[in-house]
Design an enzyme around this catalytic site. Structure first.
Site, PDB file in Angstrom:
ATOM      1  CB  SER A   1      -0.867   0.000   1.256  1.00 55.92           C
ATOM      2  OG  SER A   1      -1.615  -1.173   1.336  1.00 55.92           O
TER       3      SER A   1
ATOM      4  CB  CYS B   1      -4.967  -0.581   5.980  1.00 55.44           C
ATOM      5  SG  CYS B   1      -3.549  -1.083   5.004  1.00 55.44           S
TER       6      CYS B   1
ATOM      7  CG  ASP C   1      -5.061  -2.007   1.292  1.00 53.00           C
ATOM      8  OD1 ASP C   1      -4.278  -1.045   1.209  1.00 53.00           O
ATOM      9  OD2 ASP C   1      -4.845  -3.120   0.769  1.00 53.00           O
TER      10      ASP C   1
ATOM     11  CD1 TRP D   1      -0.724  -8.185   5.070  1.00 51.31           C
ATOM     12  CD2 TRP D   1      -1.341  -6.280   4.082  1.00 51.31           C
ATOM     13  NE1 TRP D   1      -0.209  -7.158   5.802  1.00 51.31           N
ATOM     14  CE2 TRP D   1      -0.553  -5.971   5.228  1.00 51.31           C
ATOM     15  CE3 TRP D   1      -1.827  -5.226   3.301  1.00 51.31           C
ATOM     16  CZ2 TRP D   1      -0.249  -4.665   5.604  1.00 51.31           C
ATOM     17  CZ3 TRP D   1      -1.525  -3.933   3.678  1.00 51.31           C
ATOM     18  CH2 TRP D   1      -0.740  -3.657   4.816  1.00 51.31           C
TER      19      TRP D   1
END
Lengths: 297, 681
Positions: free
Chosen positions: B460, B633, B678, B680
């Site tokens: 990001s 995030c 966002d 992961w």
């Protein structure tokens, strides 16, 4: 028709989010659009190259008008939030596809039905007079392209056996990594547009109209294709007729000739299907004329 | 006629009767005849022309085969097949996958055919047991709201309505779906479950392809494990004695033009030498590293901040976008592999696909050297997948090692357990496998064919394209840990980035091949909209960009709404990332509320979700009344899930909603783009 539309806009105004309201108001139209003859056939893979090419022609006219209107009004408070030319613009990709199918002179070969002209006209009108309604059309077309449109792309590729994405640029959105997430972003942008009560109602009505315009285009395209089928048969016969009428003007020289000419004409009107039959008949007529000539003189 | 009259000449002889010479054709006749012939010719020619002007009209008519064999069992018996692959396909993808499986079959000792369930009598499925070593595979796509595709509707109905006994029927299912839809892979899941319920024997796990991710990759991964399972189940030797199933053929060119040899480019040859925009995955931009500094003050981890210079590249980005970088492998690992395989790494080679119909001509850009392939193109640090081990088994001179490798690739519980512990848990990469199994001596070219491609890494972006248009920031933590084998596992990209020196010895700046991938993670359109950002650890990256942008808007005199950040780390004095910058933003009034959870600074663990709970009233007001946008995030596995649950709790406790209502409420926020992730794993 008018009252029906008004009723639709009254429904679901409890959720003041534009994205929700527009979805609710166009729900029925959406179902109807999916169930047009053209779309049903399309979903089943019954799309011919001719149909696809005609569809591209109409898409070109529509997106030209829409994107011009959006570009001209990009700073308008009701357009700026949903203005995503890099991610969404379709005009260039349609042009590429049209060039692929029609060649360099594709611009001269564009054929569109009346409904497309009406749609494009409406878009230009709104671009000038009511840019706050543009979002209704952008929503209808672009979000559709990002949803069901993706499936249609795959069907087109498979049905027409197109390799390597050639002729299918319209369906590809290289600037959008996730259609689903993009739609979410788009909706949040729609919801940031501030509209007065009257403007909002007008916008929702325009959304319904947008669907109707699309449905009309589908129906017109469907008719065009069936007419092209029949026309191809008619053209076949009329050109033949034209040829024989041409030949008959030459044969004014003698009675014998006149007789020949008339008999030729009669023959063509009777025979418009079998070429072999016509050939045989032609030879017989020629022989008959020769024979007559010999006998008479 | 008069002028045409032939002059009568009296014959010379007295007794010869005058013969009237009548010509067969008078001139007029000839004229008329040629006219008619001419007209006929014209007629025929113009007929042909009219045919040409008729537009081409190809209408696809459904193929109707007059006499169809509706029994797939009979067909299989007639054509001596023992594997049938059925496809539930709408757009042709599942059908294509089926075709590939059927084609692959012969390489694994099976004889396969693909079949459309709509064309056959699926109620014959129990009869599959009549054929020895038979197998039915299903590639089922899910359509719409968890529905079967049109051609699988009848089969679906049959499965639901009947209670046939599928004893002796071996099956496997691969589902094609899309994670963004609620009923992800419903058809695949149902088929897999139902066939087992009906007594069928599952010989390999259900595969779930995700079209939102990478369906092709999912399919290939699934079938690479599927085939070994098939071989194991039927006791079929896929490789035989010395024969191996190679997909590519090694070609060592004799006449080498070094200009045509790839040296690490992703697409066009020399694209690293002559850089031409636009820059993307096939054509990355070589950005120089302007800044590379460590962010944490203490602790055993290395957190870093890099700034990549993109001036002159014409690359534009927005805060929230991702930067993709193409890392290269550790030189020492590459050299070691060359050593242990006794190969000259600088040999120029090409691996050409034996399947001429395939679009994929080479596994990686060719021609190139082994060194380049192992450094730039192949993944040599992740634990090798089971299919790799299976294919390598033939190269083990010790039969025990051969057995072990094949077992680890099999579907048996013992094998799976062994693979899990010896390969996965121990984090053995291919080099470790080669080192720890000395009898294993594969050829280097075969190994290069088997190893997966080295993937680009995404980060990001930690800056705002509006404030810093010529610079892209990265915030990352270096991955490095000790494995149970005593080796050090080093993350490829993070270590490579860490070692990027701003100015090297000879004055050159280190470069990073990169491109920007647009995301949909964006600040709200209206600056006055409040935002709640939750980004512990390196998850703070995009929010640095958001804060820079909000600050910029404030400077422009715009009315900026509440900007709240929830950050989390281990200790204040260890890894409070961007502490200085954040406190400056706070002072400037750009960051209206800074909440930091230090997980290890006190007795109990404190995470961001605990801080969220503390502010529940204010948060609910922002969400429900003030149209706040929420952004999360960071870690997907635990943090994102915990935070989402906390929002459910807030909606229930402060908003008075039931749990079901709270879940629907948050889901609605997502649909409307007000709850963005966002994350992961």
């Amino acid at each position: 028709m008018e009252t029906e539309k008004k009723m639709q806009t009254q429904v679901e105004l409890t959720d003041s989010d534009l994205s929700e309201q527009i979805k609710a108001v166009t729900k029925d139209s959406h179902v109807r659009a999916e169930n047009t003859e053209l779309m049903l056939a399309y979903q089943r893979g019954n799309i011919s190259l001719t149909q696809y090419k005609l569809l591209l022609c109409s898409l070109y006219e529509i997106y030209q008008a829409l994107e011009e209107a959006l570009d001209n009004n990009s700073n308008h408070p009701s357009v700026a939030p949903i203005y995503f030319p890099l991610e969404l613009a379709r005009l260039e990709s349609v042009e590429r596809d049209l060039e692929h199918f029609y060649g360099q002179d594709w611009r001269e070969k564009i054929v569109v039905p009346a409904a497309t002209k009406i749609y494009a006209h409406r878009l230009r009108q709104i671009g000038k007079d009511n840019p706050e309604y543009l979002v209704a059309h952008a929503y209808t077309r672009y979000l559709g392209d990002l949803s069901g449109g993706q499936v249609l792309g795959r069907i087109t590729q498979k049905s027409l056996g197109l390799k390597g994405g050639e002729g299918l640029s319209f369906f590809s959105f290289p600037g959008v990594s996730s259609p689903n997430l993009f739609k979410q972003l788009y909706r949040s942008r729609m919801n940031s547009i501030e509209l007065e009560e009257e403007e909002r109602k007008g916008m929702l009505e325009e959304a319904v109209r947008a669907f109707e315009l699309n449905i009309q285009v589908f129906d017109d395209l469907q008719k065009m294709v069936s007419v092209t089928e029949r026309e191809s048969e008619l053209m076949h016969t009329t050109t033949r007729n034209r040829c024989t009428r041409h030949t008959s003007t030459h044969s004014k020289l003698a009675d014998g000739e006149k007789l020949t000419a008339r008999s030729l004409q009669i023959q063509t009107s009777l025979v418009n299907a079998s070429p072999l039959f016509r050939m045989v008949l032609g030879i017989c007529v020629a022989l008959a004329t020769v024979g007559m000539g010999i006998y008479a003189f | 006629m008069e002028d045409m009259e032939v002059e009568r000449v009296a014959p010379e002889g007295p007794d010869v009767a005058p013969v009237e010479e009548e010509p067969l054709f008078t001139n007029l006749d000839i004229f008329l005849f040629s006219l008619i012939v001419g007209l006929l010719v014209y007629w025929f020619l113009s007929r042909k022309k009219s045919e040409e002007t008729i537009p081409e009209f190809k209408r696809l008519t459904p193929v109707v085969t007059p006499q169809r064999e509706t029994s797939f069992i009979e067909k299989m018996k007639k054509t001596n097949r023992n594997m049938v692959v059925f496809y539930g396909s709408q757009t042709g993808t599942a059908e294509e996958f089926c075709g590939r499986l059927a084609k692959d079959a012969q390489r694994y000792g099976m004889r396969g055919m693909s079949a459309d369930p709509e064309e056959y009598d699926m109620s014959e499925l129990p009869r599959l047991a009549e054929i020895d070593n038979s197998l039915a595979v299903f590639c089922m796509a899910t359509y719409g709201e968890g529905d079967p595709t049109d051609n699988a509707q009848d089969f679906y109905d049959w499965m639901q309505e009947n209670d046939e006994d599928l004893k002796g029927v071996n099956f496997a299912v691969f589902g094609l779906g899309n994670k963004t839809y609620e009923h992800f892979n419903a058809m695949g899941k149902y088929t897999d479950k139902r066939l087992e319920e009906l007594g069928g024997k599952r010989i390999y796990d259900l595969g779930m392809g995700d079209d939102d991710g990478n369906l092709e990759e999912d399919f290939v991964s699934w079938k690479e494990q599927f085939w070994p399972a098939v071989c194991e189940h039927f006791g079929v030797e896929a490789t035989g004695d010395d024969t191996s199933i190679r997909q590519y053929e090694l070609v060592v060119p004799t006449d080498i033009n070094m200009n045509k040899v790839y040296t690490g480019e992703m697409g066009r040859l020399k694209s690293f030498e002559t850089q031409k925009p636009p820059f993307d995955a096939k054509n990355p931009y070589l950005a120089t590293v302007a800044v590379n500094r460590q962010l944490n003050q203490a602790g055993d981890r290395h957190l870093m901040h890099l700034e990549l210079d993109i001036s002159g590249s014409k690359i534009r980005y927005d805060s929230g976008d991702h930067v993709a970088v193409y890392p290269v492998n550790d030189v020492s690992i590459v050299n070691r592999i060359g050593q242990i395989l006794d190969a000259d790494l600088d040999t120029v080679i090409s691996l050409n696909n034996l399947d001429e119909e395939s679009n994929k001509k080479h596994p990686f850009p060719c021609p190139t050297t082994y060194r380049t392939a192992l450094t730039h193109y192949l993944d040599i640090t992740n634990p090798p997948r089971t299919n790799v081990l299976f294919e390598l088994a033939q190269y083990a001179t010790d039969p025990k090692d051969q057995d072990t490798l094949r077992k680890m690739a099999s579907a048996s519980p013992e094998g799976k357990g062994l693979y899990q512990s010896w390969v996965l848990d121990a984090q053995r990469n291919i080099l470790a496998v080669l080192e720890d199994m000395p009898s294993l001596h594969p050829t280097i070219d075969h190994l290069c064919e088997l190893l997966p491609r080295l993937q680009a890494r995404y980060y990001s972006i930690a800056s705002s394209g509006k404030v810093y248009p010529t610079m892209v920031s990265i915030c990352a933590v270096v991955v490095e840990f000790q494995t149970s084998t005593g080796r050090t596992f080093k993350g490829v990209a993070t270590n490579w980035l860490k070692n990027k020196v701003v100015v090297t010895d000879n004055g050159h700046k280190a470069t990073v091949p990169m491109y920007v991938r647009k995301s949909q993670f964006r600040l709200p359109f209206k600056a006055s909209n409040p935002v709640v950002m939750i980004g512990p650890g390196t998850g703070i990256a995009p929010f640095m960009g958001f804060l820079q942008e909000r600050g910029w808007m404030k400077e422009q005199g715009k009315d900026v709404g509440e900007t709240i950040l929830y950050f989390g780390c281990r200790r204040r004095n260890e890894d409070f990332l961007y502490q200085q910058e954040l406190e400056e933003f706070e002072k400037a009034g750009v960051l209206t509320q800074l909440n930091v959870a230090f997980s290890r600074d006190q007795e109990g663990k404190v995470y961001v979700q605990h801080l969220l709970k503390k502010n529940k009233e204010h948060l609910w007001k922002l969400i429900h009344t003030d149209n706040a946008h929420i952004y999360i995030c960071g870690d997907a596995r635990n943090m994102a899930r915990d935070v989402q649950n906390t929002f459910y709790d807030i909606a229930e406790e402060v908003g008075g909603l039931t749990h079901t209502q709270a879940v629907a409420y948050i889901k609605k926020l997502m649909t409307k783009g007000r709850y963005s992730l966002d994350v992961w794993s």
